[in-house]
Every structure is written in structure tokens, then in C-alpha cells.
Design an enzyme around this catalytic site. Structure first.
Site, PDB file in Angstrom:
ATOM      1  N   ASP A 290       0.866  -1.168   0.000  1.00  0.00           N
ATOM      2  CA  ASP A 290       0.000   0.000   0.000  1.00  0.00           C
ATOM      3  C   ASP A 290       0.912   1.231   0.000  1.00  0.00           C
ATOM      4  O   ASP A 290       2.133   1.129   0.191  1.00  0.00           O
ATOM      5  CB  ASP A 290      -0.955  -0.023   1.206  1.00  0.00           C
ATOM      6  CG  ASP A 290      -2.205   0.795   0.935  1.00  0.00           C
ATOM      7  OD1 ASP A 290      -3.255   0.496   1.503  1.00  0.00           O
ATOM      8  OD2 ASP A 290      -2.111   1.751   0.140  1.00  0.00           O
TER       9      ASP A 290
HETATM   10  C1  GLC Z   1      -4.284   4.304  -0.170  1.00  0.00           C
HETATM   11  C2  GLC Z   1      -5.217   3.153   0.124  1.00  0.00           C
HETATM   12  C3  GLC Z   1      -5.319   2.141  -0.982  1.00  0.00           C
HETATM   13  C4  GLC Z   1      -5.122   2.813  -2.326  1.00  0.00           C
HETATM   14  C5  GLC Z   1      -3.688   3.321  -2.356  1.00  0.00           C
HETATM   15  C6  GLC Z   1      -3.371   4.037  -3.681  1.00  0.00           C
HETATM   16  O1  GLC Z   1      -3.581   4.688   0.959  1.00  0.00           O
HETATM   17  O2  GLC Z   1      -5.012   2.444   1.335  1.00  0.00           O
HETATM   18  O3  GLC Z   1      -6.613   1.528  -0.874  1.00  0.00           O
HETATM   19  O4  GLC Z   1      -5.329   1.888  -3.380  1.00  0.00           O
HETATM   20  O5  GLC Z   1      -3.387   4.187  -1.271  1.00  0.00           O
HETATM   21  O6  GLC Z   1      -4.115   5.214  -3.772  1.00  0.00           O
END
Ligand code: GLC
Length: 733
Positions: A290
Site C-alpha cells: 500500500d
Molecule cells: C491508499 C489506500 C489504498 C489505495 C492506495 C493508492 O492509501 O489504502 O486503498 O489503493 O493508497 O491510492
């Protein structure tokens, strides 16, 4: 990797054989546009400085006005970026051209984006759409999103989010399919089919990304990013289930969750990433962290520094680093120091190249001019599908005195700021919608009900004022109050310690109740709300969630009766926040809650949820009879009769549950095992049936061993998790 031809597999191997170590590590690096200039602190720090008041909003905006966007062209040119986040097709082509025509290896970027519930044609948030219990719909909306986003250069969705979530304080319940692992699994499978299934052209499919692996929805106290501890039987029987189902369906990528699970952050958790996901489940694609999560392993306290975090993540099976550049800055030295075998880098690069090959990016890396123009005006078919999804997701919670449906000529006072909002119908994580596409509730209602007056009056924030309404003097026949949450009150980093209707909306509701007119409460929200007061005093409650661009038409069609509401709850609603987490598939305990004092209950709250999983009313009524359970050698053949005992046709969601009454681990009082949508004319009776393979009647123990144990089972069938017929059957496996 399955889905690749022999020739494509050879092409991947040929590329790998020619790539340098740095170029392989470059594929493991996911980047996004960053802002540079005008300030000497990282952009994230600047946001923090504004948030905590170190700089004013005006100072922030002044600094931002001098900032420029950095698309990291040089890093792409040198092969140091394998994936990029961008949602503009022209920019996507520009960056892709650098990767394909100017880098040494010419490997295309995989462009990813958060397309969670629609790209241009935004449809309901997942917690709502899951409540339609319509797997065919889940697939069709995903397929529409895939086509729209691929035409904008996006070949990778960071979706579906399939976190089982039982605690409505957690803001991200809005993004997933609710509290049940079976509904979550069927939702996940359908989304994979929709996103990845139509490979007739590279313009029709994208790579899905299962997130957030795993257990994120069980964050302690519902507080986002918080620690997660759970017994492994819960892990296997609930939280892992939708991921296992989606991997089986062919999901191409997985995103690891921010949280630690039982003390080890998912980002560096070898048991989760290698042993469970890649080995036991046979996941063939790649795992991405993430955003910033590898860096945060230092903050978690599991890594000494960024180099240590990068090494741990790579060794654990994390193939791609989202947003920190830790891999490209540290892994080469780590390999040369013997801390990371080159085989780990080869495996990650191979998985990433294989997904790019599967996407057809080597043959078709660019978006055509024609594709870019394809969705400038939304096709009627896309708008119609967004409307279908919206109206199937509306849940009628209460309809005392059958106030609904409203007559077209009814004199209606429509109250609440949310009713006129376009941006507030879209829901969390919608990034590519356009205002001109949105139909607010006010528009839908005005088009349907000619005798309507609108009073903004107030909403989730700020003041409320009844002056205009009082000055109007005439309430008409009925008041429709559109109240609830702003989109910003659910989704990521939006946990709440109080999930009653926010602000002064309850005061507004009380004032409306004092008019003596019937009040229809239409809720716009991204999570289950604690509705004890509304449940006791408001005659009509319609759960309308955040339904996307066609929300206005969907709500008007339900209130007018053009659409008979068929949505059911994918998540239980508590009476009070203090009951969270509350869910239907709970353990019985030795003292199940009852009126007796010494039982599992609260002194100051009702027993169980206010509105349970699977619950929802209709403008007609249904009756169940004749539940039959016939045992065959390897299955149970279950059937039940369902009758439409009301005045009009409707679509009932027949739900089948099971209870393993006695086992070597305590088991839930009910587990959803199947559901069927049944269309019934007034007075019509049909039989709904399903086959329950005996091998699906077991459970995983704390060692991850799947157990089928002889004994007594209860089979339930009904219109919610609470109201069911039941038959007992004793099984010897
Ligand atoms: C965010 C979220 C995730 C998302 C990623 C990219 O922090 O936790 O769900 O896909 O970053 O935006």
C-alpha cells in the site's frame, strides 16, 4: 502464469535474461506524480503543516501555486519505474512513450489507479452494491469500469476492496462488500470476472488488485491503520475467504494492507505473502505494497531503517513498492551484500512482467485517439447500468403506515443540503467523475414529483435553520428529509467514535417530526449508522448510501414506487455506537444475550443489531414455507417456497444459512451459504433451491487445517439473517 501463451512466457524470460539488476529492481518501483518547487519540505509534510496549523490555508495555497508536477520522466527513461499512477490518457501516453521508446529495455509501464466503484460512470459504493445481492450486476458494473478506464490508459485497478468488516466505526467499511465472508467472496469473484474476464480486446479488461491483504477490516476499535489481532480460525474462516475466492477466480494482483496482523505488518509478513498467498493459494501475479507502507515498517517498529524495511519486504514476497522508492534506492546494494538473493528480484520482476504481458501492454501500450474520445459523452447503456445498480442498492428499512410509495401528485417538502449536492452522491474514492454526469436527489425528485418544494435547511456540517420552512407555512402532504454523512466522513482515514447522524441533523429531524406531517428519512452515508432514535421515532427510513451519478433518479424511482426496493443490508446496523462491532455471524457464547441479567448483553442497549445483515423491506410482502433438506451422498439439496403475498410484483433476496451446532471449535450461530434473487408477481409462489456440497460444510481450525466433522447441522432459509425457517439434519461425512 496461467493466461499466458508459451510464446509470451518465453518473451518474459528473454527480457529477464537481458535485464540488468537495476532494471529488474526498476520494475518493482511504483510511482506517482509528485509536486516539487516552491517549498523545501516534502509535499506530505506540507499537508501536515497545514493540517496542524503550522501554516494557514492561504499560505498553503500560495506555496502550492508555485509548485510544479514532477512526472519522473528521467527515472522512467532510465528504467527505474515499472508502474505509474496517472488518470489522464494524454499524459499516460507521453509517459508510456518514454518507457517504450526511450528506455533501454522498452518495457511498458503498468498504469494503475483507484477505480473502486466506477470510472466516469460512478455506481454505488461497494457496501451498497453488495446489498443488491446481484452477482451478475457486480460483474457488469466492473466490466463497464474496466472499459471506461482502459480508454483513459488505466490498465490496473486498485480494486476490488474485499476486506471483511464488522465495525462500522471504521470508515473503510464503505469501500468493501460488508460483514459476511460468503457475500464478500461472491462479490470478489464477480468483480474479478468483470474486470479481467472480457479479453476479446485489450480495451475491455484490466488487472484487478485484491485489497487490503489481509485483516485490515478488523483494526482494533475500528480505528484506521490500527493493530489487528485475531485467532487464526477467524483469519481462515472469515478474513482470508474473499481473497482465496478471488485468487481462485484468477485475480492478477494483490495489495498488502497497512496493518500488522498478530504483530507482523502485512507488508513484511512472509507467512501471509509467500506461504499463504503465493504457495498455499497458488497466486500467480504480483503483490504491491500500500502507499508508503514499506517506509512505515520503520514506524511500526519492525525495521531498523528503510534499507532494513526494503530487505524484509522483498524477502517476505512483496514484489512492488508503492510510493517510497526504497526498492530502487536500496535493493541493489542489498543483493550485492548478500542480504537479498537475486532470485527474489528475478521472481518479483518475472511476476510483474508476466502481468504486463497478460494485459497486452507489450503489443498495445498506448491509448488510441478514438478510445480517448469514446466516453466524452457517457453512453446511455452506461448511465442505465449506473441507474440499475443504484436503484437495486437502496434498502427500505422502515415504512410505518405505508407512507411509501408516494403518489406522483403528492405535495412534498424536500429538506436538507445533501439533496442538492452533486459531489456528495459520488462516494469515497471516486476519482474520474464529472459534475455534468451527476443527478442529485433534488433533480430526480423534481422530475418525478411536480408539487415539490425544496428547503436546504442544513446538513452534516454547520447550522440548521427551519426559518424558511416555517415561513413557507405549508408543509404539503409529506416531508422528505435527506440527511446523513458527507463523503469525507467515510472511506480512508475516516474512523468515527460516534456513528449517529452527524452534526445537528437530529435536531432538524426532531423539528420536522413536530410538524405532525409524515417524515421520510432518506439517508446518504458510507457506513452503517447508529439509528436508535430514528428507529423509535421516524416512520419511514430509506438507506440510500452514496449511489453514484444516478442517485437522484434511483431515489425518486424508489420513493415513487416505479422501483420496488430490493436492496438488503450487507452490514448490520447497531442501535448505539457502543455496540460496535456488531454482526450476525457471531458465536453463541455460553450465555447468549437475553432478558436475563447474567447473559451476554449491555445494560443500556438492545440485544443485537437494530437492523441485521440481509434485512430490507419491499412494497410487497413475502412468505416462506416448505423448507426441505434432502441428503445425497456428497451434498444437501435445499429448497424453500417463497410467496409474494402482497399487491405488487417484486424481487426477493432468498438467503440460505447454515449452523454447525457442535464442533471441536465453537462455530457461528449462522453462516450464509447461498442467496437467490427471485422475481415474483403478486400472489405468485416459486421454489428457490441450492445444492450445498458437504465438503463446504466444514471450517478451518487454528492451524489452518480444514475440518469436516460429523454432527448436527441447522439449515435456514429466509428474507434476512434474523427471520428464517429452519430444518435440522444430522450428517456423517
Ligand atoms: C491508499 C489506500 C489504498 C489505495 C492506495 C493508492 O492509501 O489504502 O486503498 O489503493 O493508497 O491510492
Amino acid at each position: 502464469m496461467k493466461g499466458l501463451t508459451e510464446k509470451q512466457i518465453q518473451k518474459v524470460e528473454e527480457l529477464l535474461s537481458r535485464m540488468t539488476l537495476e532494471e529488474k529492481i526498476g520494475q518493482m518501483n511504483q510511482a506517482a506524480t509528485s509536486l516539487v518547487g516552491g517549498f523545501d519540505v516534502p509535499f506530505e509534510e506540507l499537508i501536515e503543516m497545514m493540517t496542524d496549523g503550522r501554516i494557514s490555508k492561504e499560505e498553503f495555497e500560495k506555496i502550492m501555486s508555485t509548485a510544479e508536477q514532477d512526472f519522473h520522466e528521467d527515472e522512467i527513461r532510465s528504467g527505474m519505474i515499472g508502474s505509474f499512477m496517472v488518470q489522464d490518457p494524454v499524459k499516460a501516453n507521453e509517459l508510456q512513450k518514454i518507457a517504450v521508446e526511450e528506455s533501454r529495455m522498452g518495457i511498458p509501464l503498468i498504469i494503475g489507479l483507484d477505480v473502486i466503484h466506477g470510472f466516469r460512470s460512478v455506481y454505488p459504493i461497494a457496501i451498497a452494491e453488495a446489498g443488491s445481492f446481484d452477482t451478475d450486476l457486480f460483474e457488469r458494473t466492473a466490466s463497464m469500469a474496466a472499459k471506461e478506464s482502459r480508454a483513459a490508459g488505466v490498465a490496473w485497478h486498485f480494486a476490488p476492496m474485499v476486506d471483511v468488516a464488522r465495525d462500522a466505526r471504521w470508515g473503510r467499511v464503505s469501500e468493501g462488500p460488508g460483514e459476511d465472508p460468503y457475500l464478500g467472496s461472491e462479490f470478489a469473484r464477480a468483480k474479478i470476472r468483470g474486470l479481467q474476464g472480457d479479453r476479446s480486446s485489450t480495451e475491455n479488461y484490466v488487472a484487478a488488485c485484491l485489497k487490503h491483504y489481509v485483516g485490515y477490516g478488523a483494526a482494533e476499535s475500528g480505528r484506521d491503520y490500527n493493530t489487528v489481532s485475531m485467532a487464526m480460525h477467524q483469519f481462515y474462516n472469515n478474513y482470508l475467504k474473499p481473497f482465496a475466492a478471488a485468487v481462485d477466480e484468477g485475480a492478477m494482483t494483490v495489495m498488502a494492507a497497512f496493518n500488522d496482523l498478530n504483530g507482523v505488518p502485512c507488508t513484511v509478513n512472509e507467512f501471509l505473502l509467500r506461504k499463504t498467498l503465493k504457495e498455499s493459494l497458488g497466486f500467480p501475479g504480483f503483490v504491491v505494497s500500500d502507499a508508503n507502507a514499506i517506509r512505515e515498517c520503520v514506524v511500526h517498529g519492525i525495521a531498523e531503517d528503510e534499507m532494513d524495511a526494503g530487505i524484509q519486504a522483498a524477502l517476505a514476497g512483496m514484489d512492488m513498492d508503492m510510493g517510497t522508492s526504497i526498492y530502487v534506492k536500496n535493493l541493489k546494494a542489498a543483493v550485492e551484500a548478500g542480504k537479498v538473493p537475486v532470485a527474489v528480484i528475478d521472481e518479483a520482476a518475472r511476476r510483474i512482467l508476466s502481468v504486463k504481458m497478460w494485459l497486452g501492454l507489450f503489443d498495445n501500450p498506448y491509448v488510441s485517439e478514438e478510445a480517448m474520445k469514446r466516453y466524452e459523452t457517457l453512453p446511455d447503456s452506461h448511465r442505465a447500468l449506473a441507474l440499475e445498480a443504484a436503484e437495486k442498492s437502496v434498502v427500505l428499512l422502515k415504512n410505518e403506515g405505508s407512507v411509501l410509495p408516494l403518489k406522483k401528485e403528492a405535495r412534498i417538502s424536500l429538506v436538507g443540503n445533501l439533496a442538492q449536492s452533486r459531489e456528495e452522491i459520488i462516494g469515497a474514492w471516486a476519482m474520474s467523475w464529472q459534475e455534468k454526469d451527476c443527478v442529485p436527489i433534488l433533480q430526480g425528485m423534481e422530475e418525478t414529483f411536480p408539487n415539490l418544494k425544496y428547503f436546504p435547511c442544513g446538513g452534516p456540517e454547520g447550522d440548521i435553520s427551519m426559518n424558511e420552512v416555517i415561513a413557507a407555512g405549508d408543509w404539503g402532504d409529506v416531508i422528505v428529509a435527506v440527511l446523513g454523512e458527507l463523503v469525507s466522513m467515510s472511506g480512508e482515514a475516516s474512523s468515527k467514535a460516534d456513528i449517529t447522524i452527524p452534526g445537528r441533523q437530529r435536531e432538524l429531524l426532531e423539528m420536522l417530526m413536530h410538524t405532525g406531517k409524515p417524515v421520510v428519512l432518506v439517508l446518504m452515508n458510507g457506513r452503517p449508522l447508529a439509528l436508535e432514535w430514528e428507529y423509535n421515532y421516524v416512520p419511514v427510513i430509506v438507506e440510500a448510501w452514496h449511489l453514484g451519478i444516478e442517485m437522484g433518479h434511483a431515489v425518486a424511482r424508489v420513493l415513487s414506487g416505479e422501483k420496488n426496493p430490493e436492496g438488503r443490508l450487507s452490514s448490520s446496523f447497531p442501535a448505539l455506537t457502543g455496540q460496535c462491532p456488531v454482526y450476525y455471524n457471531h458465536m453463541n457464547t455460553g450465555r447468549p444475550g437475553s432478558k436475563s441479567k447474567f447473559t451476554s448483553r449491555y445494560l443500556d442497549a438492545p440485544l443485537g443489531s437494530l437492523y441485521p445483515f440481509g434485512y430490507g423491506l419491499s412494497y410487497t410482502t413475502y412468505e416462506y414455507s416448505d423448507l426441505k433438506v434432502a441428503e445425497t451422498e456428497d451434498s444437501l439439496e435445499v429448497s424453500v417456497k417463497v410467496s409474494n403475498t402482497g399487491e405488487r410484483g417484486g424481487r426477493e433476496t432468498v438467503q440460505f444459512y447454515m449452523q454447525d451446532v457442535t464442533a471441536t471449535l465453537v462455530r457461528p450461530v449462522k453462516e450464509l451459504k447461498a442467496f437467490r434473487k427471485v422475481e415474483l408477481e403478486a400472489g405468485e409462489t416459486k421454489t428457490a433451491a441450492f445444492t450445498l456440497p458437504k465438503k463446504e460444510m466444514g471450517f478451518y481450525d487454528n492451524d489452518g487445517v480444514y475440518r469436516l466433522e460429523d454432527g448436527l447441522f441447522r439449515i435456514y432459509a429466509g428474507g434476512s439473517s434474523k427471520d428464517c425457517l429452519m430444518e435440522e439434519v444430522r450428517i456423517k461425512f
